[in-house]
Design a protein around this motif. Structure first.
Motif, PDB file in Angstrom:
ATOM      1  N   MET A  62      13.987  -4.657   3.048  1.00 23.56           N
ATOM      2  CA  MET A  62      13.497  -3.511   2.284  1.00 23.56           C
ATOM      3  C   MET A  62      13.581  -3.798   0.783  1.00 23.56           C
ATOM      4  O   MET A  62      12.701  -3.410   0.016  1.00 23.56           O
ATOM      5  CB  MET A  62      14.313  -2.257   2.615  1.00 23.56           C
ATOM      6  CG  MET A  62      14.285  -1.862   4.094  1.00 23.56           C
ATOM      7  SD  MET A  62      12.622  -1.557   4.732  1.00 23.56           S
ATOM      8  CE  MET A  62      12.276  -3.109   5.596  1.00 23.56           C
ATOM      9  N   TYR A  63      14.621  -4.510   0.373  1.00 25.93           N
ATOM     10  CA  TYR A  63      14.775  -4.892  -1.029  1.00 25.93           C
ATOM     11  C   TYR A  63      13.651  -5.833  -1.450  1.00 25.93           C
ATOM     12  O   TYR A  63      12.997  -5.628  -2.489  1.00 25.93           O
ATOM     13  CB  TYR A  63      16.132  -5.571  -1.229  1.00 25.93           C
ATOM     14  CG  TYR A  63      16.319  -6.217  -2.583  1.00 25.93           C
ATOM     15  CD1 TYR A  63      16.691  -5.460  -3.695  1.00 25.93           C
ATOM     16  CD2 TYR A  63      16.116  -7.588  -2.749  1.00 25.93           C
ATOM     17  CE1 TYR A  63      16.860  -6.063  -4.937  1.00 25.93           C
ATOM     18  CE2 TYR A  63      16.277  -8.195  -3.982  1.00 25.93           C
ATOM     19  CZ  TYR A  63      16.645  -7.422  -5.077  1.00 25.93           C
ATOM     20  OH  TYR A  63      16.801  -8.020  -6.307  1.00 25.93           O
ATOM     21  N   GLU A  64      13.411  -6.856  -0.642  1.00 27.79           N
ATOM     22  CA  GLU A  64      12.382  -7.848  -0.987  1.00 27.79           C
ATOM     23  C   GLU A  64      11.003  -7.211  -1.057  1.00 27.79           C
ATOM     24  O   GLU A  64      10.248  -7.433  -2.013  1.00 27.79           O
ATOM     25  CB  GLU A  64      12.392  -8.971   0.048  1.00 27.79           C
ATOM     26  CG  GLU A  64      11.290 -10.008  -0.131  1.00 27.79           C
ATOM     27  CD  GLU A  64      11.472 -10.887  -1.365  1.00 27.79           C
ATOM     28  OE1 GLU A  64      10.524 -11.619  -1.709  1.00 27.79           O
ATOM     29  OE2 GLU A  64      12.554 -10.838  -1.992  1.00 27.79           O
ATOM     30  N   PHE A  65      10.661  -6.417  -0.050  1.00 27.93           N
ATOM     31  CA  PHE A  65       9.338  -5.785  -0.039  1.00 27.93           C
ATOM     32  C   PHE A  65       9.177  -4.836  -1.228  1.00 27.93           C
ATOM     33  O   PHE A  65       8.122  -4.782  -1.859  1.00 27.93           O
ATOM     34  CB  PHE A  65       9.122  -5.023   1.263  1.00 27.93           C
ATOM     35  CG  PHE A  65       9.144  -5.876   2.516  1.00 27.93           C
ATOM     36  CD1 PHE A  65       9.049  -7.260   2.441  1.00 27.93           C
ATOM     37  CD2 PHE A  65       9.273  -5.288   3.771  1.00 27.93           C
ATOM     38  CE1 PHE A  65       9.068  -8.055   3.589  1.00 27.93           C
ATOM     39  CE2 PHE A  65       9.292  -6.061   4.918  1.00 27.93           C
ATOM     40  CZ  PHE A  65       9.193  -7.447   4.830  1.00 27.93           C
ATOM     41  N   ALA A  70       7.097  -3.191  -6.581  1.00 28.39           N
ATOM     42  CA  ALA A  70       7.460  -2.527  -7.838  1.00 28.39           C
ATOM     43  C   ALA A  70       7.301  -3.438  -9.046  1.00 28.39           C
ATOM     44  O   ALA A  70       6.993  -2.984 -10.146  1.00 28.39           O
ATOM     45  CB  ALA A  70       8.887  -2.004  -7.758  1.00 28.39           C
ATOM     46  N   GLY A  71       7.519  -4.736  -8.844  1.00 31.37           N
ATOM     47  CA  GLY A  71       7.464  -5.644  -9.988  1.00 31.37           C
ATOM     48  C   GLY A  71       8.499  -5.257 -11.032  1.00 31.37           C
ATOM     49  O   GLY A  71       9.650  -4.945 -10.706  1.00 31.37           O
ATOM     50  N   GLU A 266      -1.935   2.069  -9.777  1.00 27.46           N
ATOM     51  CA  GLU A 266      -2.795   0.890  -9.772  1.00 27.46           C
ATOM     52  C   GLU A 266      -1.980  -0.392  -9.817  1.00 27.46           C
ATOM     53  O   GLU A 266      -2.314  -1.382  -9.142  1.00 27.46           O
ATOM     54  CB  GLU A 266      -3.761   0.944 -10.944  1.00 27.46           C
ATOM     55  CG  GLU A 266      -4.817   2.044 -10.811  1.00 27.46           C
ATOM     56  CD  GLU A 266      -5.835   1.999 -11.946  1.00 27.46           C
ATOM     57  OE1 GLU A 266      -5.762   1.061 -12.775  1.00 27.46           O
ATOM     58  OE2 GLU A 266      -6.690   2.898 -11.999  1.00 27.46           O
ATOM     59  N   ALA A 267      -0.916  -0.386 -10.600  1.00 25.68           N
ATOM     60  CA  ALA A 267      -0.062  -1.579 -10.684  1.00 25.68           C
ATOM     61  C   ALA A 267       0.638  -1.834  -9.353  1.00 25.68           C
ATOM     62  O   ALA A 267       0.731  -2.988  -8.899  1.00 25.68           O
ATOM     63  CB  ALA A 267       0.964  -1.415 -11.798  1.00 25.68           C
ATOM     64  N   ALA A 272       1.141  -4.967  -4.452  1.00 25.30           N
ATOM     65  CA  ALA A 272       1.162  -4.949  -2.989  1.00 25.30           C
ATOM     66  C   ALA A 272       0.048  -5.832  -2.428  1.00 25.30           C
ATOM     67  O   ALA A 272       0.259  -6.584  -1.466  1.00 25.30           O
ATOM     68  CB  ALA A 272       1.020  -3.521  -2.475  1.00 25.30           C
ATOM     69  N   ASP A 273      -1.144  -5.753  -3.024  1.00 20.80           N
ATOM     70  CA  ASP A 273      -2.257  -6.574  -2.556  1.00 20.80           C
ATOM     71  C   ASP A 273      -1.907  -8.064  -2.640  1.00 20.80           C
ATOM     72  O   ASP A 273      -2.210  -8.845  -1.720  1.00 20.80           O
ATOM     73  CB  ASP A 273      -3.510  -6.310  -3.391  1.00 20.80           C
ATOM     74  CG  ASP A 273      -4.148  -4.951  -3.099  1.00 20.80           C
ATOM     75  OD1 ASP A 273      -3.769  -4.318  -2.091  1.00 20.80           O
ATOM     76  OD2 ASP A 273      -5.020  -4.534  -3.881  1.00 20.80           O
TER      77      ASP A 273
END
Length: 407
Positions: A62-65, A70-71, A266-267, A272-273
């Motif tokens: 969950m942290y990695e994803f 979030a960046g 948008e960010a 995520a993309d």
């Protein structure tokens, strides 16, 4: 006595949250649509500042994803320290205070975090948003062998899959977001949608997987009995071990963060993309690498790889159950040894963060070797030193499976 201690612990957690709620002074933030925020604690109405989301995550995947989505727009902190097995961990009062001071809590759900229902109840009214990463994903029952598509006795998407409900109302009361917009997280033709009839709400934080109310209260995670054995309520929470399912979890996290900070939508989507593209490439590596192996069955220490087996046409034969600290009985051990001999299994998989004694015992009995198949429930200090992440460890898992299944 253990149950009494747990009651005392929960009472102390509630007290901590009550104090934190009264004295935390968490500012009310209004967004101007350009990434800036104005706090109601400043006396100068013209003063604005860019604030980052404060996000807590329940364990490593969950942290990695969340970090990937979030960046640099959020400060993401994992609750469980390195080297700790996620099934056994429970939040301390200090952890609870940290959660109540955050903007967002990201958790896997599906019974992985036995403590989460109590936490969700405790943070009501604190302004903390909760994101359930497994929302909208079919949750498998934790039955013995897990078969992939095309295997005999397919336990895939049919009888044993519990849909977390794309179309039903899955609100988390005051503190969660609906991440299942537009059916984005459905499993297409395989999904048993239990959300079409009846309100699948998360009131009282119960995950209603069927027409009856099979709440997490009924499937209680019993840490008091059987040596702190972690019970997932009969459900398999290890969704993240299928890269295809990890994509859906990332999209759920994206949607939740976008609701928490819509000015960064948008960010978040762009981040995520980019990460989903990497996960989709990883998924293709698994499909290509496991498509034509000599064998399709593998023996693993605990039943963590059901989603992976289902996705890539394999059969998981677990020594123990859904929890890594669950000791197999003598009868279970005998059955696994018999299976290994009959199928000429040459590798027994064990995992990081828990003892490998059981796997080594079986390997010794049948003259097999042992190898790591990592459920990625947490990183070790060595993993961190080697700069390993989810994708890198999953590639290690693919290499280990490919080698074992071609012996």
């Amino acid at each position: 006595m253990k149950r009494f201690k747990r009651v005392l612990t929960l009472l102390s957690l509630s007290a901590v949250l009550a104090i934190a709620g009264c004295g935390s002074g968490k500012p009310t933030v209004s967004h101007d649509g350009n990434g800036s925020s104005a706090s109601n604690q400043t006396s100068d109405a013209s003063t604005t500042e860019t604030t980052k989301l404060k996000v807590k995550t329940s364990f490593y995947p969950m942290y990695e994803f969340t970090k990937q989505v979030a960046g640099d727009l959020a400060d993401v902190e994992n609750l469980i320290p390195p080297g700790i097995e996620a099934h056994d961990w429970e939040p301390t009062p200090q952890d609870m205070a940290g959660i109540s001071d955050a903007d967002v809590l990201v958790y896997n759900g599906a019974g992985m975090e036995g403590w989460v229902d109590q936490v969700l109840e405790s943070i009501q009214g604190t302004g903390v948003s909760a994101i359930e990463a497994s929302k909208g994903i079919e949750i498998m029952e934790g039955t013995g062998h897990s078969h992939g598509h095309g295997e005999e006795g397919d336990h895939g998407h049919d009888e044993h899959a519990h849909d977390h409900g794309e179309e039903g109302d899955q609100s988390h009361d005051e503190h969660t977001h609906d991440h299942g917009e537009e059916g984005d997280h459905s499993h297409d033709e395989h999904a048993h949608d239990h959300g079409e009839e009846g309100d699948h709400s998360h009131d009282e934080h119960a995950h209603d997987h069927e027409e009856g109310d099979h709440s997490h209260d009924e499937h209680a995670h019993d840490h008091e009995e059987e040596g702190h054995h972690h019970d997932h309520g009969g459900l398999d929470p290890h969704v993240w071990l299928s890269p295809a399912m990890a994509v859906k979890q990332v999209r759920n996290i994206e949607a939740g963060l976008a609701e928490a900070a819509p000015e960064h939508q948008e960010a978040f989507k762009a981040n995520a993309d980019a990460y989903v593209s990497k996960l989709e490439a990883l998924d293709k590596e698994f499909r290509d690498g496991l498509k034509n192996t000599k064998r399709k069955d593998f023996i693993t220490q605990h039943a963590a790889f059901g989603y992976l087996a289902r996705e890539y046409g394999l059969t998981q034969v677990p020594i123990a159950g859904l929890s890594p600290d669950q000791e197999p009985s003598a009868a279970q051990m005998a059955k696994v040894i018999e299976f290994a001999k009959e199928h000429n299994v040459k590798t027994i998989f064990f995992e990081t963060l828990v003892s490998s004694n059981v796997a080594e015992t079986i390997a010794s009995e049948i003259g097999a070797s042992t190898s790591v198949l990592n459920p990625i429930e947490g990183l070790t200090e060595e993993d961190i030193a080697d700069n390993l992440d989810y994708i890198a460890i999953m590639r290690q898992n693919l290499d280990a499976l490919t080698k074992a299944l071609n012996e």
